[in-house]
Design a protein around this motif. Structure first.
Motif, PDB file in Angstrom:
ATOM      1  N   ARG A  18      12.048  18.673 -27.128  1.00  0.00           N
ATOM      2  CA  ARG A  18      11.591  17.382 -26.608  1.00  0.00           C
ATOM      3  C   ARG A  18      12.411  16.217 -27.159  1.00  0.00           C
ATOM      4  N   LEU A  19      12.978  16.417 -28.347  1.00  0.00           N
ATOM      5  CA  LEU A  19      13.711  15.311 -28.970  1.00  0.00           C
ATOM      6  C   LEU A  19      15.228  15.434 -28.877  1.00  0.00           C
ATOM      7  N   GLN A  20      15.737  16.600 -28.555  1.00  0.00           N
ATOM      8  CA  GLN A  20      17.186  16.734 -28.448  1.00  0.00           C
ATOM      9  C   GLN A  20      17.723  15.813 -27.360  1.00  0.00           C
ATOM     10  N   ASN A  21      18.713  15.013 -27.734  1.00  0.00           N
ATOM     11  CA  ASN A  21      19.341  14.016 -26.848  1.00  0.00           C
ATOM     12  C   ASN A  21      18.426  12.843 -26.510  1.00  0.00           C
ATOM     13  N   ALA A  22      17.254  12.763 -27.165  1.00  0.00           N
ATOM     14  CA  ALA A  22      16.381  11.601 -26.971  1.00  0.00           C
ATOM     15  C   ALA A  22      16.879  10.452 -27.845  1.00  0.00           C
ATOM     16  N   GLU A  23      16.759   9.237 -27.328  1.00  0.00           N
ATOM     17  CA  GLU A  23      17.254   8.045 -28.033  1.00  0.00           C
ATOM     18  C   GLU A  23      16.102   7.352 -28.763  1.00  0.00           C
ATOM     19  N   LEU A  24      16.335   7.011 -30.017  1.00  0.00           N
ATOM     20  CA  LEU A  24      15.338   6.231 -30.758  1.00  0.00           C
ATOM     21  C   LEU A  24      15.435   4.779 -30.299  1.00  0.00           C
ATOM     22  N   VAL A  25      14.419   4.301 -29.608  1.00  0.00           N
ATOM     23  CA  VAL A  25      14.479   2.955 -29.019  1.00  0.00           C
ATOM     24  C   VAL A  25      13.722   1.919 -29.840  1.00  0.00           C
ATOM     25  N   GLU A  26      12.790   2.359 -30.671  1.00  0.00           N
ATOM     26  CA  GLU A  26      12.072   1.403 -31.524  1.00  0.00           C
ATOM     27  C   GLU A  26      11.483   2.113 -32.725  1.00  0.00           C
ATOM     28  N   CYS A  27      11.372   1.366 -33.799  1.00  0.00           N
ATOM     29  CA  CYS A  27      10.729   1.854 -35.019  1.00  0.00           C
ATOM     30  C   CYS A  27      10.139   0.646 -35.730  1.00  0.00           C
ATOM     31  N   PHE A  28       8.861   0.680 -35.990  1.00  0.00           N
ATOM     32  CA  PHE A  28       8.194  -0.483 -36.580  1.00  0.00           C
ATOM     33  C   PHE A  28       6.944  -0.056 -37.334  1.00  0.00           C
ATOM     34  N   ARG A  66       2.685  -2.069 -29.090  1.00  0.00           N
ATOM     35  CA  ARG A  66       3.003  -2.783 -30.321  1.00  0.00           C
ATOM     36  C   ARG A  66       2.300  -4.132 -30.349  1.00  0.00           C
ATOM     37  N   ALA A  67       1.703  -4.459 -31.466  1.00  0.00           N
ATOM     38  CA  ALA A  67       1.033  -5.751 -31.612  1.00  0.00           C
ATOM     39  C   ALA A  67       2.069  -6.874 -31.637  1.00  0.00           C
ATOM     40  N   ARG A  68       1.686  -8.021 -31.132  1.00  0.00           N
ATOM     41  CA  ARG A  68       2.608  -9.157 -31.102  1.00  0.00           C
ATOM     42  C   ARG A  68       2.806  -9.763 -32.479  1.00  0.00           C
ATOM     43  N   ARG A  69       1.824  -9.585 -33.327  1.00  0.00           N
ATOM     44  CA  ARG A  69       1.900 -10.160 -34.671  1.00  0.00           C
ATOM     45  C   ARG A  69       1.835  -9.076 -35.735  1.00  0.00           C
ATOM     46  N   ASN A  70       2.234  -9.475 -36.928  1.00  0.00           N
ATOM     47  CA  ASN A  70       2.088  -8.623 -38.118  1.00  0.00           C
ATOM     48  C   ASN A  70       2.729  -7.241 -37.959  1.00  0.00           C
ATOM     49  N   SER A  71       3.882  -7.183 -37.317  1.00  0.00           N
ATOM     50  CA  SER A  71       4.630  -5.930 -37.266  1.00  0.00           C
ATOM     51  C   SER A  71       6.049  -6.197 -37.738  1.00  0.00           C
ATOM     52  N   VAL A  72       6.657  -5.190 -38.320  1.00  0.00           N
ATOM     53  CA  VAL A  72       7.998  -5.354 -38.881  1.00  0.00           C
ATOM     54  C   VAL A  72       8.868  -4.183 -38.435  1.00  0.00           C
ATOM     55  N   ASP A  73      10.114  -4.482 -38.091  1.00  0.00           N
ATOM     56  CA  ASP A  73      11.057  -3.446 -37.676  1.00  0.00           C
ATOM     57  C   ASP A  73      11.561  -2.667 -38.887  1.00  0.00           C
ATOM     58  N   LEU A  74      11.742  -1.366 -38.706  1.00  0.00           N
ATOM     59  CA  LEU A  74      12.226  -0.499 -39.782  1.00  0.00           C
ATOM     60  C   LEU A  74      13.349   0.402 -39.262  1.00  0.00           C
ATOM     61  N   PHE A  75      14.161   0.926 -40.177  1.00  0.00           N
ATOM     62  CA  PHE A  75      15.222   1.882 -39.852  1.00  0.00           C
ATOM     63  C   PHE A  75      16.073   1.425 -38.662  1.00  0.00           C
ATOM     64  N   GLN A  76      16.447   0.169 -38.682  1.00  0.00           N
ATOM     65  CA  GLN A  76      17.153  -0.412 -37.538  1.00  0.00           C
ATOM     66  C   GLN A  76      18.571   0.134 -37.355  1.00  0.00           C
ATOM     67  N   VAL A  77      19.156   0.691 -38.403  1.00  0.00           N
ATOM     68  CA  VAL A  77      20.539   1.184 -38.285  1.00  0.00           C
ATOM     69  C   VAL A  77      20.642   2.411 -37.383  1.00  0.00           C
ATOM     70  N   ILE A  78      19.512   3.097 -37.114  1.00  0.00           N
ATOM     71  CA  ILE A  78      19.583   4.266 -36.227  1.00  0.00           C
ATOM     72  C   ILE A  78      18.975   3.982 -34.855  1.00  0.00           C
ATOM     73  N   ILE A  79      18.535   2.733 -34.611  1.00  0.00           N
ATOM     74  CA  ILE A  79      18.032   2.375 -33.286  1.00  0.00           C
ATOM     75  C   ILE A  79      19.185   2.499 -32.286  1.00  0.00           C
ATOM     76  N   GLY A  80      18.923   3.130 -31.161  1.00  0.00           N
ATOM     77  CA  GLY A  80      19.947   3.345 -30.141  1.00  0.00           C
ATOM     78  C   GLY A  80      20.699   4.647 -30.306  1.00  0.00           C
ATOM     79  N   LYS A  81      20.483   5.346 -31.414  1.00  0.00           N
ATOM     80  CA  LYS A  81      21.151   6.627 -31.630  1.00  0.00           C
ATOM     81  C   LYS A  81      20.296   7.770 -31.071  1.00  0.00           C
ATOM     82  N   LYS A  82      20.987   8.869 -30.696  1.00  0.00           N
ATOM     83  CA  LYS A  82      20.297  10.009 -30.110  1.00  0.00           C
ATOM     84  C   LYS A  82      20.112  11.122 -31.145  1.00  0.00           C
ATOM     85  N   VAL A  83      19.031  11.877 -30.954  1.00  0.00           N
ATOM     86  CA  VAL A  83      18.749  13.018 -31.824  1.00  0.00           C
ATOM     87  C   VAL A  83      19.580  14.207 -31.352  1.00  0.00           C
TER      88      VAL A  83
END
Length: 516
Positions: A18-28, A66-83
């Motif tokens: 399910r995750l092979q070739n899937a792109e990480l589009v968000e992490c928060f 995702r909530a509009r407030r009180n959320s923070v982005d994480l692991f941004q260096v791998i956003i857009g990369k594929k598994v």
């Protein structure tokens, strides 16, 4: 067992296609100890990592907003990369999502030490739970733990599961204990272990009730509530049900705690009031004393402080009756008749209060029993809603506003009429009374706490509130009278809200404010 090696091995295998070739589009993260990963591929997939010290679990919701407030982005260096792949570490409760450029996102599911760690070029570049200092020393090459679990080695180690199968965990060890594993010979031990391994790797996942709590198991244990063949669905349903049941337990505990406190207070009131009633009923009957005086007016010397007369209510035995020297015998009798009337009123009032509290206690006991028997989360939430509604109604009907200042209750009269009610029905002589000096305003009480004085900061804050609820609300500074309630009295004929202050213990200058 939702963090057990044997389950994570099957989970990572199910996630791979399910995750092979899937792109990480968000992490928060929008809650403490929680991370959400959103993947886009042939089908969208969310990974929700809940890593609270009390409960760590992965789940896979179908969608997540995702909530509009009180959320923070994480692991941004791998956003857009594929598994590209998923690696399960041998005999370890860890697996890693391998991205392009050989980035490894490690899911370390070590109970209350669970964490998520990003490795780039085998170096740690980001850690979710930074408080777990030892995680900064992890290396990917050392995570695999190859073990010789052959029969020959099993015999050589005399079937020592701690050495051969360190990944079994408490549930499996209890299972083996119930099968009297240690009492078996080596061949029987080997057969039991092979049977357990077969069941662990069978690919059937159970939600079962053990020790009155919901647990996740690969073994057929306890009262099985549901079974699944898909590890992703199984752990997701487990997470949902576990959180729901834990929330229900928490709500039930809070509700029962409040009810038990009310029950103790009510039982205490009934006992205290009952003792008081017995004391009054055991006192001399004022009406009988008055009758005896009236029957002997001619036998009582003027200006006497006491007299001894025949008590015709008790076989004419002598009885000594105290008198007020400045009153005539007839006036003394009238005084006792008045006391008798007040005594009868007090007895009637105490009996009514006890009866009302008995009814209230029965109501509390029935409600407690109902809550104890309720397991449904929604029903428990409705109890909370009803409780909050009752408290709001009680508060709205009270003649005062309520503030909390450093754990002291501060009550403020809502208007002139309610000021009188606050003073006469809700105040005790030990309470501290405050009022803006020389202007109209609300009566303010700081409620007395047994064995404690009134801290200066609490008095100052209450004085600011008294100033705010007065005609001096807009002044820069306002003088406020501070004195015990016992020095404040309501005179007959005074208009609503007006009182006489016999002693001003102090007057302090404060800026008006209602902020606590």
């Amino acid at each position: 067992m939702h963090n057990n090696y044997y389950f994570l091995k099957q989970l990572s295998a199910a996630l791979t296609p399910r995750l092979q070739n899937a792109e990480l589009v968000e992490c928060f993260s929008q809650n403490k100890n929680e991370v959400i990963f959103g993947f886009s591929g042939q089908e969208d997939l969310y990974i929700k990592a809940s890593l609270s010290p009390s409960f760590c679990c992965l789940s896979f919701p179908n969608e997540f907003s995702r909530a509009r407030r009180n959320s923070v982005d994480l692991f941004q260096v791998i956003i857009g990369k594929k598994v590209s792949d998923i690696k399960m570490y041998e005999n370890e409760r860890c697996f890693a999502l391998i991205f392009e450029d050989d980035d490894h996102l490690l899911f370390k599911m070590h109970g209350n030490r669970s964490n998520i760690i990003l490795f780039q070029n085998n170096d740690i570049t980001e850690v979710f739970k930074k408080g777990l200092k030892n995680d900064f020393n992890l290396t990917l090459d050392e995570l695999d733990r190859p073990l010789d679990q052959s029969k020959d080695n099993f015999i050589a180690e005399n079937g020592d599961i701690k050495t051969l199968f360190p990944t079994f965990g408490p549930l499996i060890k209890d299972y083996l204990k119930n099968k009297s594993y240690q009492e078996k010979d080596i061949e029987e031990k080997w057969e039991i272990i092979q049977s357990v391994l077969k069941e662990l790797n069978e690919g059937i996942f159970h939600l079962t009730e053990l020790d009155e709590s919901l647990q996740f198991s690969l073994l057929k244990l306890g009262d099985i509530k549901a079974s699944y063949q898909n590890p992703i669905d199984a752990v997701t349903q487990f997470f949902i049900k576990y959180i729901s049941e834990e929330s229900a337990r928490h709500i039930k505990k809070q509700l029962l705690g409040g009810l038990e406190k009310s029950i103790r207070q009510t039982e205490g009131y009934i006992k205290k009031t009952g003792d008081k009633l017995k004391g009054i009923e055991n006192q001399q009957n004022y009406s009988q004393l008055a009758d005896i005086i009236m029957a002997n007016l001619h036998n009582i010397a003027p200006h006497s402080t006491e007299t001894t007369l025949d008590n015709f209510y008790a076989d004419y035995a002598p009885i000594t009756i105290k008198l007020k020297r400045d009153l005539s015998p007839q006036k003394n009798a009238e005084n006792y008749y008045r006391k008798a009337k007040n005594q009868a009123i007090e007895i009637k009032s105490l009996k009514k209060n006890i009866s009302d509290k008995d009814d209230f206690l029965l109501e509390l006991m029935m409600k407690k029993e109902e809550i104890e028997q309720t397991e449904d989360f929604r029903q428990l939430k409705s109890f909370v809603k009803d409780k909050n509604k009752e408290e709001e109604e009680k508060t709205s009907h009270k003649p005062f506003y309520q503030f909390k200042v450093n754990n002291y209750d501060v009550w403020v009269g809502k208007n002139a009429k309610n000021n009188d009610l606050l003073l006469q029905q809700y105040a005790y002589k030990e309470d501290l009374w405050l009022h803006a000096k020389d202007v109209t305003g609300s009566h303010v009480l700081i409620k007395h706490q047994a064995g404690k004085g009134f801290p200066n900061d609490v008095i100052e804050k209450a004085a600011q509130i008294a100033a705010y609820y007065s005609k001096r609300k807009t002044d820069t500074l306002c003088p406020v009278i501070v004195t015990p309630r016992k020095y404040v009295r309501k005179r007959k004929g005074d208009p609503a809200g007006m009182v006489a202050v016999d002693k001003e213990e102090s007057v302090i200058l404060v800026p008006p404010s209602n902020k606590v």
